[in-house]
Design a protein around this motif. Structure first.
Motif, PDB file in Angstrom:
ATOM      1  N   UNK A   1       0.850  -1.188   0.000  1.00  0.00           N
ATOM      2  CA  UNK A   1       0.000   0.000   0.000  1.00  0.00           C
ATOM      3  C   UNK A   1       0.887   1.240   0.000  1.00  0.00           C
ATOM      4  N   UNK A   2       0.384   2.300  -0.584  1.00  0.00           N
ATOM      5  CA  UNK A   2       1.134   3.547  -0.655  1.00  0.00           C
ATOM      6  C   UNK A   2       0.596   4.426  -1.755  1.00  0.00           C
ATOM      7  N   UNK A   3       1.487   5.215  -2.352  1.00  0.00           N
ATOM      8  CA  UNK A   3       1.110   6.182  -3.381  1.00  0.00           C
ATOM      9  C   UNK A   3       1.468   5.620  -4.751  1.00  0.00           C
TER      10      UNK A   3
ATOM     11  N   UNK B   1      -3.742   5.889 -15.054  1.00  0.00           N
ATOM     12  CA  UNK B   1      -2.744   4.947 -15.540  1.00  0.00           C
ATOM     13  C   UNK B   1      -2.254   4.146 -14.341  1.00  0.00           C
ATOM     14  N   UNK B   2      -2.506   2.848 -14.343  1.00  0.00           N
ATOM     15  CA  UNK B   2      -2.034   2.017 -13.245  1.00  0.00           C
ATOM     16  C   UNK B   2      -0.915   1.113 -13.757  1.00  0.00           C
ATOM     17  N   UNK B   3      -0.295   0.415 -12.843  1.00  0.00           N
ATOM     18  CA  UNK B   3       0.801  -0.470 -13.194  1.00  0.00           C
ATOM     19  C   UNK B   3       2.156   0.130 -12.889  1.00  0.00           C
ATOM     20  N   UNK B   4       2.171   1.381 -12.419  1.00  0.00           N
ATOM     21  CA  UNK B   4       3.432   2.030 -12.073  1.00  0.00           C
ATOM     22  C   UNK B   4       3.902   1.618 -10.685  1.00  0.00           C
ATOM     23  N   UNK B   5       5.017   2.187 -10.299  1.00  0.00           N
ATOM     24  CA  UNK B   5       5.578   1.909  -8.980  1.00  0.00           C
ATOM     25  C   UNK B   5       4.653   2.421  -7.875  1.00  0.00           C
ATOM     26  N   UNK B   6       4.810   1.848  -6.691  1.00  0.00           N
ATOM     27  CA  UNK B   6       4.033   2.267  -5.522  1.00  0.00           C
ATOM     28  C   UNK B   6       5.022   2.763  -4.472  1.00  0.00           C
TER      29      UNK B   6
ATOM     30  N   UNK C   1      10.104   2.211  -2.779  1.00  0.00           N
ATOM     31  CA  UNK C   1       8.915   1.857  -3.547  1.00  0.00           C
ATOM     32  C   UNK C   1       8.899   0.374  -3.868  1.00  0.00           C
ATOM     33  N   UNK C   2       7.708  -0.078  -4.267  1.00  0.00           N
ATOM     34  CA  UNK C   2       7.490  -1.457  -4.708  1.00  0.00           C
ATOM     35  C   UNK C   2       7.331  -1.450  -6.226  1.00  0.00           C
TER      36      UNK C   2
ATOM     37  N   UNK D   1      14.902   1.327  -3.694  1.00  0.00           N
ATOM     38  CA  UNK D   1      15.147   2.552  -2.941  1.00  0.00           C
ATOM     39  C   UNK D   1      16.173   3.408  -3.676  1.00  0.00           C
ATOM     40  N   UNK D   2      15.998   4.716  -3.586  1.00  0.00           N
ATOM     41  CA  UNK D   2      16.955   5.654  -4.165  1.00  0.00           C
ATOM     42  C   UNK D   2      16.928   6.942  -3.353  1.00  0.00           C
ATOM     43  N   UNK D   3      18.049   7.646  -3.378  1.00  0.00           N
ATOM     44  CA  UNK D   3      18.148   8.948  -2.727  1.00  0.00           C
ATOM     45  C   UNK D   3      18.395   9.991  -3.802  1.00  0.00           C
ATOM     46  N   UNK D   4      17.596  11.053  -3.773  1.00  0.00           N
ATOM     47  CA  UNK D   4      17.712  12.119  -4.766  1.00  0.00           C
ATOM     48  C   UNK D   4      17.659  13.475  -4.080  1.00  0.00           C
ATOM     49  N   UNK D   5      18.153  14.486  -4.789  1.00  0.00           N
ATOM     50  CA  UNK D   5      18.034  15.866  -4.333  1.00  0.00           C
ATOM     51  C   UNK D   5      16.841  16.464  -5.066  1.00  0.00           C
ATOM     52  N   UNK D   6      15.914  17.038  -4.304  1.00  0.00           N
ATOM     53  CA  UNK D   6      14.705  17.603  -4.903  1.00  0.00           C
ATOM     54  C   UNK D   6      15.036  18.895  -5.643  1.00  0.00           C
ATOM     55  N   UNK D   7      14.487  19.019  -6.831  1.00  0.00           N
ATOM     56  CA  UNK D   7      14.656  20.237  -7.619  1.00  0.00           C
ATOM     57  C   UNK D   7      13.308  20.931  -7.729  1.00  0.00           C
ATOM     58  N   UNK D   8      13.340  22.179  -8.141  1.00  0.00           N
ATOM     59  CA  UNK D   8      12.093  22.917  -8.313  1.00  0.00           C
ATOM     60  C   UNK D   8      11.306  22.301  -9.459  1.00  0.00           C
ATOM     61  N   UNK D   9      10.024  22.120  -9.245  1.00  0.00           N
ATOM     62  CA  UNK D   9       9.157  21.537 -10.260  1.00  0.00           C
ATOM     63  C   UNK D   9       8.925  22.562 -11.354  1.00  0.00           C
ATOM     64  N   UNK D  10       9.139  22.173 -12.618  1.00  0.00           N
ATOM     65  CA  UNK D  10       8.898  23.122 -13.700  1.00  0.00           C
ATOM     66  C   UNK D  10       7.398  23.373 -13.874  1.00  0.00           C
TER      67      UNK D  10
END
Length: 120
Positions: free
Chosen positions: A21-23, A54-59, A91-92, A99-108
């Motif tokens: 369960x999740x997003x 659209x389903x079937x993506x990562x959770x 995520x699943x 799992x991954x670590x990222x730096x958040x950028x401003x959303x265009x």
């Protein structure tokens, strides 16, 4: 948010529902933090309640170790994030945890963001 009917459609075994369960990631913008992390959006269009998804993506199940459980807590979590912040996302994908670590950028700004300003 992933609901039991969506988990059923995706073929997730009942005993894995809590961990899955999740997003649900519907789309991933090219060049975004999600794209850099390797998240994948859905590719299976489904109409639910008159709206196409659209389903079937990562959770996404965790953000910085915090469990993503419901829309209200997820929105509160996202609102607390800032541009430039390093975030670990879990995520699943097809039953496997990633799992991954990222730096958040401003959303265009996207075309849909400007729709409210369009002259009618």
């Amino acid at each position: 948010m992933v609901t039991p009917p969506i988990l059923m459609i995706l073929g997730v075994p009942f005993e894995q529902w809590i961990d899955s369960s999740g997003f649900l990631v519907e789309t991933v913008e090219p060049g975004s933090a999600a794209d850099r992390a390797g998240l994948q959006g859905g590719d299976w269009p489904v109409i639910w309640g008159g709206t196409q998804y659209l389903i079937g993506g990562d959770i996404i199940t965790h953000v910085d170790g915090v469990r993503v459980t419901d829309l209200a807590s997820t929105l509160q979590l996202v609102r607390g994030l800032t541009v430039g912040q390093e975030v670990t996302v879990t995520w699943q994908r097809e039953g496997e945890q990633m799992e991954a670590t990222v730096v958040l950028q401003e959303r265009p700004t996207l075309p849909a963001d400007l729709e409210q300003y369009r002259l009618r």
